[in-house]
Design a protein around this motif. Structure first.
Motif, PDB file in Angstrom:
ATOM      1  N   GLN A  65      49.925  11.437  20.833  1.00  0.00           N
ATOM      2  CA  GLN A  65      49.973  10.492  21.942  1.00  0.00           C
ATOM      3  C   GLN A  65      50.199  11.224  23.260  1.00  0.00           C
ATOM      4  O   GLN A  65      49.560  10.922  24.282  1.00  0.00           O
ATOM      5  CB  GLN A  65      51.100   9.484  21.720  1.00  0.00           C
ATOM      6  N   ASN A  66      51.117  12.178  23.253  1.00  0.00           N
ATOM      7  CA  ASN A  66      51.432  12.947  24.453  1.00  0.00           C
ATOM      8  C   ASN A  66      50.177  13.589  25.019  1.00  0.00           C
ATOM      9  O   ASN A  66      49.867  13.456  26.217  1.00  0.00           O
ATOM     10  CB  ASN A  66      52.481  14.022  24.093  1.00  0.00           C
ATOM     11  N   THR A  67      49.428  14.279  24.180  1.00  0.00           N
ATOM     12  CA  THR A  67      48.236  14.994  24.624  1.00  0.00           C
ATOM     13  C   THR A  67      47.170  14.041  25.162  1.00  0.00           C
ATOM     14  O   THR A  67      46.594  14.272  26.235  1.00  0.00           O
ATOM     15  CB  THR A  67      47.650  15.820  23.467  1.00  0.00           C
ATOM     16  N   ILE A  68      46.904  12.966  24.434  1.00  0.00           N
ATOM     17  CA  ILE A  68      45.848  12.040  24.856  1.00  0.00           C
ATOM     18  C   ILE A  68      46.260  11.271  26.119  1.00  0.00           C
ATOM     19  O   ILE A  68      45.432  11.029  27.005  1.00  0.00           O
ATOM     20  CB  ILE A  68      45.496  11.077  23.712  1.00  0.00           C
ATOM     21  N   LEU A  69      47.526  10.898  26.218  1.00  0.00           N
ATOM     22  CA  LEU A  69      47.992  10.203  27.416  1.00  0.00           C
ATOM     23  C   LEU A  69      47.880  11.093  28.649  1.00  0.00           C
ATOM     24  O   LEU A  69      47.427  10.646  29.708  1.00  0.00           O
ATOM     25  CB  LEU A  69      49.434   9.734  27.224  1.00  0.00           C
ATOM     26  N   GLN A  70      48.292  12.349  28.529  1.00  0.00           N
ATOM     27  CA  GLN A  70      48.167  13.248  29.675  1.00  0.00           C
ATOM     28  C   GLN A  70      46.706  13.497  30.023  1.00  0.00           C
ATOM     29  O   GLN A  70      46.353  13.583  31.201  1.00  0.00           O
ATOM     30  CB  GLN A  70      48.855  14.581  29.381  1.00  0.00           C
ATOM     31  N   SER A  71      45.850  13.585  29.012  1.00  0.00           N
ATOM     32  CA  SER A  71      44.417  13.768  29.271  1.00  0.00           C
ATOM     33  C   SER A  71      43.850  12.599  30.063  1.00  0.00           C
ATOM     34  O   SER A  71      42.923  12.774  30.865  1.00  0.00           O
ATOM     35  CB  SER A  71      43.653  13.905  27.948  1.00  0.00           C
ATOM     36  N   GLY A  72      44.416  11.399  29.850  1.00  0.00           N
ATOM     37  CA  GLY A  72      43.944  10.214  30.557  1.00  0.00           C
ATOM     38  C   GLY A  72      44.331  10.146  32.015  1.00  0.00           C
ATOM     39  O   GLY A  72      43.846   9.272  32.745  1.00  0.00           O
ATOM     40  N   ALA A 388      48.280   0.875  29.247  1.00  0.00           N
ATOM     41  CA  ALA A 388      48.764   1.926  30.142  1.00  0.00           C
ATOM     42  C   ALA A 388      49.500   3.041  29.415  1.00  0.00           C
ATOM     43  O   ALA A 388      49.362   4.220  29.770  1.00  0.00           O
ATOM     44  CB  ALA A 388      49.673   1.309  31.210  1.00  0.00           C
ATOM     45  N   LEU A 389      50.290   2.707  28.405  1.00  0.00           N
ATOM     46  CA  LEU A 389      51.106   3.697  27.702  1.00  0.00           C
ATOM     47  C   LEU A 389      50.628   3.908  26.269  1.00  0.00           C
ATOM     48  O   LEU A 389      51.364   4.433  25.435  1.00  0.00           O
ATOM     49  CB  LEU A 389      52.575   3.272  27.714  1.00  0.00           C
ATOM     50  N   GLU A 390      49.394   3.529  25.980  1.00  0.00           N
ATOM     51  CA  GLU A 390      48.786   3.737  24.682  1.00  0.00           C
ATOM     52  C   GLU A 390      47.593   4.682  24.843  1.00  0.00           C
ATOM     53  O   GLU A 390      46.954   4.696  25.899  1.00  0.00           O
ATOM     54  CB  GLU A 390      48.341   2.405  24.082  1.00  0.00           C
ATOM     55  N   PRO A 391      47.293   5.487  23.819  1.00  0.00           N
ATOM     56  CA  PRO A 391      46.276   6.545  23.984  1.00  0.00           C
ATOM     57  C   PRO A 391      44.844   6.027  23.943  1.00  0.00           C
ATOM     58  O   PRO A 391      44.098   6.255  22.981  1.00  0.00           O
ATOM     59  CB  PRO A 391      46.576   7.476  22.797  1.00  0.00           C
ATOM     60  N   HIS A 392      44.441   5.335  25.013  1.00  0.00           N
ATOM     61  CA  HIS A 392      43.092   4.771  25.093  1.00  0.00           C
ATOM     62  C   HIS A 392      42.262   5.342  26.243  1.00  0.00           C
ATOM     63  O   HIS A 392      41.058   5.546  26.093  1.00  0.00           O
ATOM     64  CB  HIS A 392      43.157   3.243  25.287  1.00  0.00           C
ATOM     65  N   ARG A 393      42.884   5.546  27.402  1.00  0.00           N
ATOM     66  CA  ARG A 393      42.091   5.769  28.616  1.00  0.00           C
ATOM     67  C   ARG A 393      41.214   7.019  28.515  1.00  0.00           C
ATOM     68  O   ARG A 393      40.046   6.989  28.934  1.00  0.00           O
ATOM     69  CB  ARG A 393      42.987   5.842  29.850  1.00  0.00           C
ATOM     70  N   TRP A 394      41.745   8.125  28.004  1.00  0.00           N
ATOM     71  CA  TRP A 394      40.927   9.326  27.884  1.00  0.00           C
ATOM     72  C   TRP A 394      39.652   9.033  27.102  1.00  0.00           C
ATOM     73  O   TRP A 394      38.546   9.350  27.534  1.00  0.00           O
ATOM     74  CB  TRP A 394      41.724  10.441  27.223  1.00  0.00           C
ATOM     75  N   PHE A 395      39.799   8.385  25.969  1.00  0.00           N
ATOM     76  CA  PHE A 395      38.637   8.082  25.133  1.00  0.00           C
ATOM     77  C   PHE A 395      37.707   7.080  25.812  1.00  0.00           C
ATOM     78  O   PHE A 395      36.478   7.194  25.716  1.00  0.00           O
ATOM     79  CB  PHE A 395      39.090   7.538  23.772  1.00  0.00           C
ATOM     80  N   ASP A 396      38.274   6.094  26.512  1.00  0.00           N
ATOM     81  CA  ASP A 396      37.450   5.100  27.200  1.00  0.00           C
ATOM     82  C   ASP A 396      36.558   5.745  28.257  1.00  0.00           C
ATOM     83  O   ASP A 396      35.357   5.439  28.350  1.00  0.00           O
ATOM     84  CB  ASP A 396      38.334   4.046  27.876  1.00  0.00           C
ATOM     85  N   ILE A 397      37.142   6.617  29.052  1.00  0.00           N
ATOM     86  CA  ILE A 397      36.394   7.216  30.152  1.00  0.00           C
ATOM     87  C   ILE A 397      35.345   8.186  29.639  1.00  0.00           C
ATOM     88  O   ILE A 397      34.227   8.258  30.159  1.00  0.00           O
ATOM     89  CB  ILE A 397      37.364   7.906  31.130  1.00  0.00           C
TER      90      ILE A 397
END
Length: 438
Positions: A65-72, A388-397
């Motif tokens: 989660q940490n890695t994907i959230l920061q990537s987002g 906002a605090l779930e690991p989605h945005r990186w993958f979405d973009i």
């Protein structure tokens, strides 16, 4: 005989260990062995529980989660470690430890699922009814599908294994399969799970409704919009999946489709990312401001609060036993909204209706978007604050091709992670992903 080098965190070695330690033993929730393997109802159920625990603890670990959230781009690390800089600068290397850890975690879960898929059908125990056997087998297929889906969207082209690993040599010489082939396998596993699982409502394990939800998510990645809409329709026809107003991340309610459960004996490691004096992450000021803007975040302002010291505190896990969310009902509406606006014959009114249901639940006014492009962007922005605090945005973009515009990231090689260096060294059949050297 050819010698194999010992490589730190090598997933092939961890596979071997997971077979040799008794991780299917009935006495252990998490462990299984070929010495005392799946042979009756109790051991079959234990194996499936262990696969779920691996899914929750490994695939959805705090580190991942940490890695994907920061990537987002909307969350920042409080550690300022070199690896954090590698993440936020999109400069990962194949020798970074977590790259190997995530790879190994995914494959360990897949290996557990493969044990279930291979061995449960062979169990001869009158206590293991045909319906229960089908359910456990369907859960094995679902867990494998979930793991391969995440593995492919993180690493791109990856190896496919369909049988349990018993010795290291079992998996040597296996080349990567193209990401599209892996996604096709995910779909095949989900279709098989659909045949086997009951049409019941359970929040913390797979049912046919859970299959529909993950399959709809997969369809977005494959640009199969009509299929995605159809799967969401199948779920939302059931009143047990509904938004609840006011906004609240409430486990065990109609807002939850799939959640990962924790307890005092198995704590949610994600809690430490956001809470305590040693927390690792915080929302960036831009995200905090969006969430606390009544016209954008509305009731979702509870996801980011400012403490007495002026620091931003993320509010996703209230306790260290709180559930983690794999799929939420809000995602169902936003998947259908995106599918409706992007399908061959767009349904703009239907897309806006789904989008506005999510906004209304958060006490935010209806969207003023009118054109197809405006609605697509509105859905992207809604996903940003809703998850906002779930690991989605990186993958979405990345999946929508928006990384150059949103992240200023024009190198498409960086849209996936490097294959761990140890894997390349141990298996001459593996090749590194483009842009990451050898």
């Amino acid at each position: 005989m050819k010698k194999i080098s010992i490589v730190p965190l090598l997933f092939l070695f961890s596979f071997f260990l997971s077979s040799c330690e008794n991780f299917l033993d009935v006495e252990s929730f998490d462990k299984v062995s070929d010495a005392n393997t799946i042979f009756d109802k109790a051991s079959a159920e234990t194996a499936v529980r262990g696969a779920y625990r691996s899914l929750a603890s490994s695939n959805y670990s705090s580190g991942f989660q940490n890695t994907i959230l920061q990537s987002g781009g909307d969350v920042r690390s409080l550690n300022n470690a070199q690896t954090d800089l590698n993440v936020i600068n999109y400069a990962l290397r194949s020798d970074i430890g977590f790259v190997s850890t995530y790879w190994g975690n995914f494959y360990n879960t897949i290996n557990r699922a493969n044990h279930v898929i291979e061995k449960v059908p062979l169990v001869n125990d009158v206590a293991l009814t045909a319906d229960l056997k089908n359910q456990l087998l369907g859960e094995g297929y679902f867990i494998r599908a979930y793991s391969y889906f995440d593995l492919a969207r993180v690493y791109g082209n990856v190896q496919l294994f369909f049988t349990p690993t018993k010795v290291v040599a079992d998996k040597l010489g296996v080349d990567k399969s193209p990401q599209a082939v892996v996604y096709a396998q995910v779909l095949a596993d989900l279709n098989k799970a659909e045949e086997l699982l009951p049409l019941t409502v359970v929040r913390n394990r797979a049912t046919r409704y859970t299959v529909y939800a993950l399959r709809a998510r997969l369809h977005l990645y494959q640009n199969k919009f009509e299929e995605a809409e159809q799967d969401i329709n199948s779920i939302l026809a059931n009143n047990n999946y509904r938004l609840i107003k006011p906004f609240n991340l409430a486990a065990g309610t109609t807002e939850s489709v799939l959640e990962f459960s924790y307890s005092v004996n198995d704590l949610n490691a994600g809690y430490g990312l956001w809470n305590t004096s040693n927390r690792q992450l915080e929302p960036k000021a831009e995200l905090h401001n969006l969430l606390n803007d009544e016209a954008v975040g509305g009731g979702r302002k509870i996801l980011s609060v400012r403490n007495a010291a002026g620091q931003f505190i993320g509010g996703i896990y209230p306790t260290n036993t709180a559930a983690a969310y794999g799929i939420r009902t809000a995602e169902l509406y936003l998947i259908r909204a995106e599918a409706r606006v992007k399908k061959a014959n767009p349904d703009l009114a239907g897309a806006l209706s789904d989008l506005n249901l999510v906004r209304d639940r958060a006490n935010v006014a209806a969207s003023t978007a009118a054109t197809k492009d405006e609605i697509v962007l509105a859905i992207e922005n809604e996903r940003r604050v809703e998850f906002a605090l779930e690991p989605h945005r990186w993958f979405d973009i990345v999946r929508t091709g928006r990384a150059p515009a949103v992240f200023n990231l024009n190198d498409s090689n960086r849209y996936i992670f490097p294959i761990p260096a140890g894997e390349i060294l141990a298996n001459s059949s593996l090749t590194q992903n483009p842009g990451y050297g050898n």
